[in-house]
Design an enzyme around this catalytic site. Structure first.
Site, PDB file in Angstrom:
ATOM      1  N   ARG A 189       0.859  -1.182   0.000  1.00  0.00           N
ATOM      2  CA  ARG A 189       0.000   0.000   0.000  1.00  0.00           C
ATOM      3  C   ARG A 189       0.894   1.231   0.000  1.00  0.00           C
ATOM      4  NH1 ARG A 189      -0.300   2.071   5.168  1.00  0.00           N
ATOM      5  NH2 ARG A 189       0.700   0.777   6.730  1.00  0.00           N
ATOM      6  N   ARG A 218      -3.836  10.339   0.559  1.00  0.00           N
ATOM      7  CA  ARG A 218      -4.864  11.077   1.313  1.00  0.00           C
ATOM      8  C   ARG A 218      -5.486  12.145   0.438  1.00  0.00           C
ATOM      9  NH1 ARG A 218      -1.148  12.276   6.264  1.00  0.00           N
ATOM     10  NH2 ARG A 218      -0.977  10.178   7.133  1.00  0.00           N
ATOM     11  N   ARG A 266      19.818  -4.699   3.515  1.00  0.00           N
ATOM     12  CA  ARG A 266      20.315  -3.484   2.888  1.00  0.00           C
ATOM     13  C   ARG A 266      21.068  -2.719   3.965  1.00  0.00           C
ATOM     14  NH1 ARG A 266      21.229  -2.756  -1.968  1.00  0.00           N
ATOM     15  NH2 ARG A 266      20.616  -0.558  -2.064  1.00  0.00           N
ATOM     16  N   ARG A 286      18.172  10.622   0.695  1.00  0.00           N
ATOM     17  CA  ARG A 286      17.583  11.760   1.415  1.00  0.00           C
ATOM     18  C   ARG A 286      18.653  12.576   2.127  1.00  0.00           C
ATOM     19  NH1 ARG A 286      14.154   8.961   6.367  1.00  0.00           N
ATOM     20  NH2 ARG A 286      15.805   7.699   7.255  1.00  0.00           N
ATOM     21  N   GLU A 291      22.105  10.479   3.097  1.00  0.00           N
ATOM     22  CA  GLU A 291      21.942   9.048   3.359  1.00  0.00           C
ATOM     23  C   GLU A 291      21.944   8.288   2.032  1.00  0.00           C
ATOM     24  OE1 GLU A 291      18.273   6.632   5.123  1.00  0.00           O
ATOM     25  OE2 GLU A 291      19.054   8.080   6.571  1.00  0.00           O
ATOM     26  N   TYR A 340      11.485  -5.855   9.822  1.00  0.00           N
ATOM     27  CA  TYR A 340      11.645  -4.406   9.804  1.00  0.00           C
ATOM     28  C   TYR A 340      10.670  -3.805  10.807  1.00  0.00           C
ATOM     29  CZ  TYR A 340      12.023   0.407   8.545  1.00  0.00           C
ATOM     30  OH  TYR A 340      12.225   1.747   8.620  1.00  0.00           O
ATOM     31  N   ASP A 354       9.339  -0.866  13.513  1.00  0.00           N
ATOM     32  CA  ASP A 354       9.371   0.506  14.007  1.00  0.00           C
ATOM     33  C   ASP A 354       9.710   0.454  15.498  1.00  0.00           C
ATOM     34  OD1 ASP A 354       8.802   1.884  11.679  1.00  0.00           O
ATOM     35  OD2 ASP A 354       6.633   1.694  11.928  1.00  0.00           O
TER      36      ASP A 354
END
Length: 366
Positions: A171, A175, A248, A279, A299, A347, A349
């Site tokens: 996804r 918005r 990675r 970024r 980065e 991964y 958070d």
């Protein structure tokens, strides 16, 4: 009787939460850390009176009230809201994709116009998307894919979007409101004084050994504790006996710039393929800094090889199958708990790492 109840390998968030809760239950902990500092990838260093996120931007966000209360007992959080900006060859777009993005891209002003434009462009993909490119176009249309997804994703993964599996982008947040807040979570912010404030509290009262590779002295450290909490790479723990999992890695270039404001926002994503970095982070904006100078970090996403820092597990099917073999070995361990992003090959958070450590301690100590 062994000297410690727990030997914790690594000093990141999972270890820290585990150690903190274990200590509250009267347990004795030894922390063995390969680096010369605690805190894992959320470690901050101070440059020009700015808390610099040494291993990439970390913005705390959660909808779990228990986790939010837990971290707020350790530090006060500011009201930072993650609103990154994308730079495509000098064109600036708001992230996540919202009405500000669509208005800038197509010169439109209403949600109905934006929806119509995306639907029209999605129509080119028929049937089940065969790769990441088709998946992305089927979600957000071709214009957004070409400018804001393609180059960035290819830099991140080091391969063409046509060669990446569709499931990587299940996804994309879209918005139809003028809202630049990246996260949907209820709570969000940065600890005032940086993440080190939290990590120092989590490890308070633990014995620490820094600059030590646990795997090189495994027998010795196993002999010191009743149980081991291992947060390194699970395949490394087992000597890569089934082969190596893929990751990675990241490379950072940090510099002090003699200006008070370099880019006007904490994070700018560079979404064209030609710019080599993904970024630029301007750290002072995480804490609304007004220092006379600023610190920026470029980065770069790079292929991982042994000896480098693993950051992101490559969660494709091949790696998942391989991980399951290691997980089956880990299941049989009586004395070792595997946790965190590398120990669980996930991964995670930050809030999910805390949740995982909390539930493991609960299972352990009741």
């Amino acid at each position: 009787m062994k000297k410690y109840d727990y030997v914790l390998v690594g000093s990141g968030l999972y270890s820290g939460v585990f150690a903190y809760l274990a200590r509250q239950n009267g347990k004795k902990c030894l922390v063995v850390e390969k680096r010369d500092h605690i805190g894992g990838n959320i470690y901050c260093e101070e440059i020009e009176h700015i808390h610099v996120h040494r291993y990439g931007a970390h913005i705390f966000h959660t909808s779990n009230k228990k986790v939010w209360q837990f971290v707020n007992e350790l530090a006060e959080f500011n009201r930072y809201t993650n609103s990154p900006v994308a730079n495509f060859k000098g064109e600036m777009y708001n992230m996540p994709f919202n009405m500000n993005t669509f208005s800038r891209m197509w010169g439109i002003s209403t949600p109905a116009e934006a929806k119509a434009r995306i639907e029209e462009q999605k129509a080119s993909i028929t049937g089940e998307p065969k790769n990441l490119e088709e998946q992305a176009i089927s979600l957000v249309g071709r214009d957004i894919y070409e400018k804001l997804v393609k180059g960035y994703t290819e830099k991140q993964w080091g391969r063409d979007c046509k060669d990446l599996p569709a499931f990587i982008i299940k996804r994309l947040p879209v918005r139809f409101t003028y809202d630049n807040n990246y996260f949907n979570d209820l709570y969000q912010g940065i600890p005032i004084g940086g993440y080190n404030v939290i990590m120092e509290k989590l490890f308070e009262g633990c014995d620490m050994e820094m600059g030590v590779d646990y795997l090189e002295h495994k027998e010795y450290y196993d002999g010191l504790g009743e149980r081991v909490v291992y947060t390194g790479t699970i395949d490394g723990y087992y000597g890569y006996q089934f082969g190596k999992l893929e990751y990675r890695s990241l490379r950072f270039e940090t510099q002090v710039v003699d200006t008070d404001n370099y880019q006007g926002v904490a994070v700018v994503n560079y979404t064209d393929r030609e710019t080599p970095y993904t970024r630029i982070i301007e750290h002072k904006h995480f804490e609304f800094g007004t220092q006379p100078k600023t610190v920026i970090t470029r980065e770069y996403s790079v292929d991982w090889s042994e000896g480098m820092e693993p950051y992101y597990p490559v969660n494709d099917e091949r790696n998942q199958e391989l991980y399951q073999k290691y997980a089956a070995l880990a299941e049989k361990e009586d004395q070792v708990i595997f946790g965190g992003r590398l120990g669980e090959y996930k991964y995670y958070d930050m809030d999910k790492v805390i949740e995982s450590a909390m539930s493991r301690v609960e299972k352990e100590l009741g």
